[in-house]
Design a protein around this motif. Structure first.
Motif, PDB file in Angstrom:
ATOM      1  N   ASP A 228       0.805  -1.220   0.000  1.00 37.71           N
ATOM      2  CA  ASP A 228       0.000   0.000   0.000  1.00 37.71           C
ATOM      3  C   ASP A 228       0.842   1.276   0.000  1.00 37.71           C
ATOM      4  N   GLN A 229       2.147   1.153   0.203  1.00 35.12           N
ATOM      5  CA  GLN A 229       3.054   2.298   0.126  1.00 35.12           C
ATOM      6  C   GLN A 229       3.754   2.359  -1.231  1.00 35.12           C
ATOM      7  N   MET A 230       3.268   1.544  -2.175  1.00 38.80           N
ATOM      8  CA  MET A 230       3.782   1.487  -3.543  1.00 38.80           C
ATOM      9  C   MET A 230       5.206   0.936  -3.641  1.00 38.80           C
ATOM     10  N   ARG A 231       5.597   0.139  -2.652  1.00 42.91           N
ATOM     11  CA  ARG A 231       6.900  -0.531  -2.703  1.00 42.91           C
ATOM     12  C   ARG A 231       6.734  -1.852  -3.441  1.00 42.91           C
ATOM     13  N   VAL A 232       7.661  -2.136  -4.327  1.00 48.64           N
ATOM     14  CA  VAL A 232       7.646  -3.417  -5.026  1.00 48.64           C
ATOM     15  C   VAL A 232       8.239  -4.459  -4.081  1.00 48.64           C
ATOM     16  N   LEU A 233       7.422  -5.435  -3.695  1.00 51.54           N
ATOM     17  CA  LEU A 233       7.857  -6.482  -2.778  1.00 51.54           C
ATOM     18  C   LEU A 233       8.329  -7.731  -3.511  1.00 51.54           C
ATOM     19  N   TYR A 234       7.863  -7.896  -4.726  1.00 51.61           N
ATOM     20  CA  TYR A 234       8.212  -9.076  -5.521  1.00 51.61           C
ATOM     21  C   TYR A 234       7.952  -8.745  -6.975  1.00 51.61           C
ATOM     22  N   PHE A 235       8.808  -9.249  -7.851  1.00 53.46           N
ATOM     23  CA  PHE A 235       8.509  -9.127  -9.275  1.00 53.46           C
ATOM     24  C   PHE A 235       9.027 -10.341 -10.019  1.00 53.46           C
ATOM     25  N   ASP A 236       8.379 -10.626 -11.112  1.00 55.88           N
ATOM     26  CA  ASP A 236       8.763 -11.734 -11.969  1.00 55.88           C
ATOM     27  C   ASP A 236       8.542 -11.284 -13.403  1.00 55.88           C
ATOM     28  N   ILE A 237       9.630 -11.224 -14.159  1.00 51.08           N
ATOM     29  CA  ILE A 237       9.557 -10.856 -15.567  1.00 51.08           C
ATOM     30  C   ILE A 237      10.118 -12.033 -16.350  1.00 51.08           C
ATOM     31  N   GLN A 238       9.314 -12.589 -17.209  1.00 58.64           N
ATOM     32  CA  GLN A 238       9.717 -13.792 -17.935  1.00 58.64           C
ATOM     33  C   GLN A 238       9.601 -13.597 -19.431  1.00 58.64           C
ATOM     34  N   THR A 239      10.547 -14.156 -20.149  1.00 60.29           N
ATOM     35  CA  THR A 239      10.442 -14.159 -21.602  1.00 60.29           C
ATOM     36  C   THR A 239       9.970 -15.514 -22.119  1.00 60.29           C
ATOM     37  N   GLY A 240      10.031 -16.530 -21.281  1.00 60.01           N
ATOM     38  CA  GLY A 240       9.616 -17.865 -21.701  1.00 60.01           C
ATOM     39  C   GLY A 240       8.324 -18.281 -21.033  1.00 60.01           C
ATOM     40  N   LEU A 241       7.657 -19.217 -21.649  1.00 63.17           N
ATOM     41  CA  LEU A 241       6.381 -19.691 -21.112  1.00 63.17           C
ATOM     42  C   LEU A 241       6.524 -20.571 -19.885  1.00 63.17           C
ATOM     43  N   PHE A 242       7.661 -21.234 -19.737  1.00 64.31           N
ATOM     44  CA  PHE A 242       7.749 -22.287 -18.736  1.00 64.31           C
ATOM     45  C   PHE A 242       8.399 -21.862 -17.428  1.00 64.31           C
ATOM     46  N   GLY A 243       8.832 -20.642 -17.309  1.00 65.13           N
ATOM     47  CA  GLY A 243       9.455 -20.192 -16.077  1.00 65.13           C
ATOM     48  C   GLY A 243       8.554 -19.362 -15.206  1.00 65.13           C
ATOM     49  N   ARG A 244       7.318 -19.206 -15.592  1.00 67.24           N
ATOM     50  CA  ARG A 244       6.400 -18.331 -14.851  1.00 67.24           C
ATOM     51  C   ARG A 244       5.903 -19.020 -13.586  1.00 67.24           C
ATOM     52  N   PRO A 245       5.691 -18.226 -12.517  1.00 66.49           N
ATOM     53  CA  PRO A 245       5.223 -18.831 -11.268  1.00 66.49           C
ATOM     54  C   PRO A 245       3.793 -19.354 -11.399  1.00 66.49           C
ATOM     55  N   THR A 246       3.546 -20.435 -10.709  1.00 69.45           N
ATOM     56  CA  THR A 246       2.196 -21.002 -10.671  1.00 69.45           C
ATOM     57  C   THR A 246       1.399 -20.282  -9.581  1.00 69.45           C
ATOM     58  N   PRO A 247       0.082 -20.454  -9.556  1.00 68.22           N
ATOM     59  CA  PRO A 247      -0.699 -19.873  -8.468  1.00 68.22           C
ATOM     60  C   PRO A 247      -0.221 -20.355  -7.090  1.00 68.22           C
ATOM     61  N   ASP A 248       0.159 -21.616  -6.977  1.00 73.26           N
ATOM     62  CA  ASP A 248       0.678 -22.121  -5.700  1.00 73.26           C
ATOM     63  C   ASP A 248       1.990 -21.431  -5.332  1.00 73.26           C
ATOM     64  N   ASP A 249       2.862 -21.216  -6.320  1.00 70.52           N
ATOM     65  CA  ASP A 249       4.109 -20.490  -6.072  1.00 70.52           C
ATOM     66  C   ASP A 249       3.814 -19.087  -5.542  1.00 70.52           C
ATOM     67  N   LEU A 250       2.842 -18.427  -6.140  1.00 74.00           N
ATOM     68  CA  LEU A 250       2.501 -17.066  -5.708  1.00 74.00           C
ATOM     69  C   LEU A 250       1.924 -17.049  -4.300  1.00 74.00           C
ATOM     70  N   ARG A 251       1.084 -18.008  -3.978  1.00 73.75           N
ATOM     71  CA  ARG A 251       0.533 -18.079  -2.617  1.00 73.75           C
ATOM     72  C   ARG A 251       1.651 -18.266  -1.599  1.00 73.75           C
ATOM     73  N   THR A 252       2.608 -19.129  -1.920  1.00 73.62           N
ATOM     74  CA  THR A 252       3.754 -19.350  -1.030  1.00 73.62           C
ATOM     75  C   THR A 252       4.565 -18.066  -0.876  1.00 73.62           C
ATOM     76  N   THR A 253       4.791 -17.368  -1.969  1.00 66.86           N
ATOM     77  CA  THR A 253       5.543 -16.110  -1.934  1.00 66.86           C
ATOM     78  C   THR A 253       4.817 -15.067  -1.098  1.00 66.86           C
ATOM     79  N   ILE A 254       3.526 -14.946  -1.279  1.00 61.99           N
ATOM     80  CA  ILE A 254       2.746 -13.968  -0.523  1.00 61.99           C
ATOM     81  C   ILE A 254       2.779 -14.291   0.971  1.00 61.99           C
ATOM     82  N   LYS A 255       2.636 -15.545   1.334  1.00 65.26           N
ATOM     83  CA  LYS A 255       2.713 -15.935   2.749  1.00 65.26           C
ATOM     84  C   LYS A 255       4.069 -15.562   3.334  1.00 65.26           C
ATOM     85  N   TYR A 256       5.134 -15.812   2.583  1.00 63.56           N
ATOM     86  CA  TYR A 256       6.477 -15.484   3.047  1.00 63.56           C
ATOM     87  C   TYR A 256       6.640 -13.963   3.213  1.00 63.56           C
TER      88      TYR A 256
END
Length: 73
Positions: free
Chosen positions: A39-67
């Motif tokens: 809410d303070q506009m700080r980037v806490l996590y980012f993922d920039i991918q050029t390939g289809l197979f390296g993108r985080p899954t929904p489960d990966d994102l949930r784990t990241t958010i919990k952390y």
């Protein structure tokens, strides 16, 4: 979903933009990118991918958010 046709936000974050010249059938588009911002506009996590197979899954994102919730106050 966020659209940035003028690339005002994507260029500063290094998101690659395809101009359609290398792969004519893909047209012009930016690479997929994911940002988690607090809410303070700080980037806490980012993922920039050029390939289809390296993108985080929904489960990966949930784990990241919990952390992030544990360590960011």
């Amino acid at each position: 979903m966020f659209s940035d046709p003028e690339r005002n936000a994507s260029v500063p974050y290094g998101i690659h933009y395809h101009n359609g010249k290398l792969y004519e059938n893909h047209g012009e588009h930016g690479e997929p990118a994911l940002f988690l911002i607090d809410d303070q506009m700080r980037v806490l996590y980012f993922d920039i991918q050029t390939g289809l197979f390296g993108r985080p899954t929904p489960d990966d994102l949930r784990t990241t958010i919990k952390y992030i919730k544990k360590i960011v106050k």
